[in-house]
Design a protein around this motif. Structure first.
Motif, PDB file in Angstrom:
ATOM      1  N   THR A 166      27.268  28.823  34.135  1.00 35.38           N
ATOM      2  CA  THR A 166      28.240  29.146  35.235  1.00 35.38           C
ATOM      3  C   THR A 166      27.768  30.039  36.209  1.00 35.38           C
ATOM      4  O   THR A 166      26.450  30.397  36.003  1.00 35.38           O
ATOM      5  CB  THR A 166      29.427  29.568  34.745  1.00 35.38           C
ATOM      6  OG1 THR A 166      30.582  30.059  35.651  1.00 35.38           O
ATOM      7  CG2 THR A 166      29.170  30.911  34.010  1.00 35.38           C
ATOM      8  N   PRO A 168      28.363  33.077  39.397  1.00 33.50           N
ATOM      9  CA  PRO A 168      29.614  33.932  40.204  1.00 33.50           C
ATOM     10  C   PRO A 168      30.181  33.115  41.157  1.00 33.50           C
ATOM     11  O   PRO A 168      29.489  32.379  42.152  1.00 33.50           O
ATOM     12  CB  PRO A 168      28.812  35.039  40.660  1.00 33.50           C
ATOM     13  CG  PRO A 168      27.554  35.137  39.715  1.00 33.50           C
ATOM     14  CD  PRO A 168      27.191  33.626  39.588  1.00 33.50           C
ATOM     15  N   ASP A 173      35.739  27.848  37.800  1.00 35.02           N
ATOM     16  CA  ASP A 173      34.717  27.756  36.705  1.00 35.02           C
ATOM     17  C   ASP A 173      35.379  28.398  35.601  1.00 35.02           C
ATOM     18  O   ASP A 173      35.498  27.564  34.532  1.00 35.02           O
ATOM     19  CB  ASP A 173      33.720  28.856  37.219  1.00 35.02           C
ATOM     20  CG  ASP A 173      32.439  28.304  36.481  1.00 35.02           C
ATOM     21  OD1 ASP A 173      32.290  27.417  36.208  1.00 35.02           O
ATOM     22  OD2 ASP A 173      31.486  29.475  36.344  1.00 35.02           O
ATOM     23  N   ILE A 174      36.134  29.512  35.631  1.00 37.27           N
ATOM     24  CA  ILE A 174      36.872  29.868  34.234  1.00 37.27           C
ATOM     25  C   ILE A 174      37.793  28.809  34.155  1.00 37.27           C
ATOM     26  O   ILE A 174      38.280  28.757  33.040  1.00 37.27           O
ATOM     27  CB  ILE A 174      37.265  31.367  34.594  1.00 37.27           C
ATOM     28  CG1 ILE A 174      36.120  32.520  34.877  1.00 37.27           C
ATOM     29  CG2 ILE A 174      38.176  31.918  33.362  1.00 37.27           C
ATOM     30  CD1 ILE A 174      35.087  32.466  33.926  1.00 37.27           C
ATOM     31  N   ILE A 190      25.320  33.064  32.664  1.00 43.04           N
ATOM     32  CA  ILE A 190      25.761  33.367  34.192  1.00 43.04           C
ATOM     33  C   ILE A 190      24.792  33.240  35.012  1.00 43.04           C
ATOM     34  O   ILE A 190      23.840  34.462  35.180  1.00 43.04           O
ATOM     35  CB  ILE A 190      26.528  34.805  34.289  1.00 43.04           C
ATOM     36  CG1 ILE A 190      27.756  34.798  33.405  1.00 43.04           C
ATOM     37  CG2 ILE A 190      26.997  34.876  35.773  1.00 43.04           C
ATOM     38  CD1 ILE A 190      28.479  36.112  33.428  1.00 43.04           C
ATOM     39  N   GLY A 197      29.956  39.312  42.363  1.00 37.75           N
ATOM     40  CA  GLY A 197      30.860  38.756  41.515  1.00 37.75           C
ATOM     41  C   GLY A 197      30.315  38.515  40.152  1.00 37.75           C
ATOM     42  O   GLY A 197      31.140  38.048  39.036  1.00 37.75           O
ATOM     43  N   ALA A 198      29.158  38.620  39.914  1.00 40.64           N
ATOM     44  CA  ALA A 198      28.403  38.457  38.667  1.00 40.64           C
ATOM     45  C   ALA A 198      29.075  39.265  37.454  1.00 40.64           C
ATOM     46  O   ALA A 198      29.372  38.795  36.190  1.00 40.64           O
ATOM     47  CB  ALA A 198      26.992  38.623  38.594  1.00 40.64           C
ATOM     48  N   THR A 201      32.472  37.929  36.687  1.00 47.66           N
ATOM     49  CA  THR A 201      32.412  36.701  35.718  1.00 47.66           C
ATOM     50  C   THR A 201      32.292  37.271  34.345  1.00 47.66           C
ATOM     51  O   THR A 201      32.740  36.663  33.214  1.00 47.66           O
ATOM     52  CB  THR A 201      31.486  36.003  36.330  1.00 47.66           C
ATOM     53  OG1 THR A 201      31.701  35.345  37.658  1.00 47.66           O
ATOM     54  CG2 THR A 201      31.426  34.494  35.610  1.00 47.66           C
ATOM     55  N   TYR A 202      31.157  38.046  34.143  1.00 46.06           N
ATOM     56  CA  TYR A 202      30.851  38.807  32.908  1.00 46.06           C
ATOM     57  C   TYR A 202      32.011  39.060  32.259  1.00 46.06           C
ATOM     58  O   TYR A 202      32.411  38.855  31.044  1.00 46.06           O
ATOM     59  CB  TYR A 202      29.793  39.652  32.890  1.00 46.06           C
ATOM     60  CG  TYR A 202      29.237  40.167  31.669  1.00 46.06           C
ATOM     61  CD1 TYR A 202      27.929  39.482  30.978  1.00 46.06           C
ATOM     62  CD2 TYR A 202      29.727  41.104  30.861  1.00 46.06           C
ATOM     63  CE1 TYR A 202      27.555  39.993  29.891  1.00 46.06           C
ATOM     64  CE2 TYR A 202      29.187  41.554  29.705  1.00 46.06           C
ATOM     65  CZ  TYR A 202      28.198  40.780  29.283  1.00 46.06           C
ATOM     66  OH  TYR A 202      27.504  41.104  27.875  1.00 46.06           O
ATOM     67  N   GLU A 204      35.147  38.634  32.659  1.00 46.48           N
ATOM     68  CA  GLU A 204      36.361  37.761  32.518  1.00 46.48           C
ATOM     69  C   GLU A 204      35.762  36.776  30.995  1.00 46.48           C
ATOM     70  O   GLU A 204      36.693  36.422  30.285  1.00 46.48           O
ATOM     71  CB  GLU A 204      36.351  36.612  33.639  1.00 46.48           C
ATOM     72  CG  GLU A 204      37.231  37.055  34.911  1.00 46.48           C
ATOM     73  CD  GLU A 204      37.397  36.138  35.963  1.00 46.48           C
ATOM     74  OE1 GLU A 204      36.779  34.929  35.703  1.00 46.48           O
ATOM     75  OE2 GLU A 204      37.735  36.533  36.908  1.00 46.48           O
ATOM     76  N   LEU A 205      34.490  36.307  30.981  1.00 39.56           N
ATOM     77  CA  LEU A 205      34.055  35.692  29.831  1.00 39.56           C
ATOM     78  C   LEU A 205      34.364  36.469  28.605  1.00 39.56           C
ATOM     79  O   LEU A 205      34.638  35.844  27.562  1.00 39.56           O
ATOM     80  CB  LEU A 205      32.608  35.328  30.062  1.00 39.56           C
ATOM     81  CG  LEU A 205      32.337  33.991  31.165  1.00 39.56           C
ATOM     82  CD1 LEU A 205      30.821  33.950  31.023  1.00 39.56           C
ATOM     83  CD2 LEU A 205      32.945  32.782  30.282  1.00 39.56           C
ATOM     84  N   GLU A 227      23.164  36.447  31.186  1.00 39.14           N
ATOM     85  CA  GLU A 227      22.706  36.768  32.723  1.00 39.14           C
ATOM     86  C   GLU A 227      21.347  36.280  33.191  1.00 39.14           C
ATOM     87  O   GLU A 227      20.361  36.861  32.458  1.00 39.14           O
ATOM     88  CB  GLU A 227      23.074  38.190  33.322  1.00 39.14           C
ATOM     89  CG  GLU A 227      24.644  38.465  33.261  1.00 39.14           C
ATOM     90  CD  GLU A 227      24.950  39.789  33.839  1.00 39.14           C
ATOM     91  OE1 GLU A 227      26.029  39.753  34.721  1.00 39.14           O
ATOM     92  OE2 GLU A 227      24.448  40.930  33.298  1.00 39.14           O
TER      93      GLU A 227
END
Length: 319
Positions: A166, A168, A173-174, A190, A197-198, A201-202, A204-205, A227
């Motif tokens: 995925t 950012p 995506d999510i 990631i 936004g990385a 995203t981290y 959220e995962l 990452e």
């Protein structure tokens, strides 16, 4: 002819290997004969699926993973699943440009395959092509899916380790992960982690993995989050280590045998389904099938009864 090609393939001949993959793609009867002859030589390669939405950088990431695997002396096979050309029926992109630096390496075999309309992000002949590369002598085989987001689930029927890539800032995506990919990924990547936004995203995962804590505890494996910035090699070795760690877990726990049994079961079911479809077409013909479909449309017969009639006539048994 086939025996000669197989003999050459088993001694590491790339041309013979490429020819055999073409045959298993295009000729079902020859595919059956080829797989029957090479099957005793398979079962040694480790299969890694690379999946995720378009634009995530899967090909660039794979290019760098090949480099790391080769540094460890691994013989690497790559099957890159591409969209089908509407003109030739072949792979639209051909062998991936980003991986062409490896094309002269005798320890790397790269092949693009067209989906030819099959869903799930994989070509129908992928399983047979994997067996050819396995018999050829690959230690690790990467399968990169076409990148169509939420229908990439079929990769779990093919790979030992599934890597979901995925990036950012990719809005859905999510959401795509929630739709089912979350359940099949063993390693999350990631990519382009230098973008804004990385961190979000981290987070959220990680949060989603925490919500599924009981599942991971039952499985004994919590998916890793890595990452990367594939263009600069950042995080690539961490990703390779995460894949290796998952392999060690599968082998230590015995899960790898369960996975491969599941894969064999799904493959046999697919073959049986395809054979039945062909038998139905041969025994009944399009006109008779269309007539039954018309009856379903007119509500003269229900779909289950129509299917029963077709199978009874085609197979000669009461269902």
């Amino acid at each position: 002819m086939l025996d000669g090609l197989i003999e050459r393939m088993l001694t590491g001949d790339k041309r013979a290997t490429a020819r055999l993959i073409t045959l298993v793609e295009n000729d079902e009867e020859k595919a059956r004969e080829i797989i029957s002859k090479i099957y005793p030589h398979t079962g040694n390669a480790y299969i890694v699926g690379i999946t995720g939405p378009p634009g995530a950088g899967k090909s660039t990431l794979l290019d760098k993973l090949i480099r790391v695997a080769r540094e460890e002396g691994k013989v690497v096979g790559v099957i890159a699943i591409d969209p089908t050309s509407p003109f030739t029926g072949g792979a639209l992109l051909g062998d991936r440009i980003r991986m062409q630096r490896h094309s002269t390496d005798p320890g790397v075999f790269i092949r693009s395959m067209a989906t030819r309309g099959s869903l799930g992000g994989l070509a129908k002949a992928t399983a047979d092509a994997i067996k050819v590369l396995d018999a050829y002598g690959c230690d690790v085989i990467f399968v990169e899916t076409v990148g169509v987001g939420q229908i990439e689930i079929d990769i779990v029927k093919t790979a030992d380790t599934v890597v979901l890539v995925t990036v950012p800032g990719l809005g859905d995506d999510i959401q795509a992960i929630k739709a089912g990919l979350m359940e099949i990924a063993d390693v999350f990547v990631i990519n382009k982690a230098d973008k804004e936004g990385a961190d979000a995203t981290y987070f959220e995962l990680n949060m989603m993995l925490d919500l599924e804590k009981e599942r991971w505890e039952r499985r004994g494996w919590r998916p890793r989050i890595v990452e990367t910035v594939a263009t600069t090699m950042r995080g690539i070795r961490d990703l390779w280590n995460a894949i290796s760690e998952h392999r060690e877990f599968l082998e230590r726990s015995g899960e790898i045998e369960r996975k491969r049994q599941f894969r064999a079961e799904e493959e046999v079911k697919t073959i049986v389904s395809g054979r039945i479809s062909r038998i139905v077409g041969e025994k009944l013909g399009e006109e008779e099938i269309s007539s039954l479909i018309g009856m379903v449309v007119r509500r003269e017969i229900d779909p289950y009864s129509a299917a029963d009639r077709i199978l009874e006539k085609a197979l000669g048994v009461k269902v």
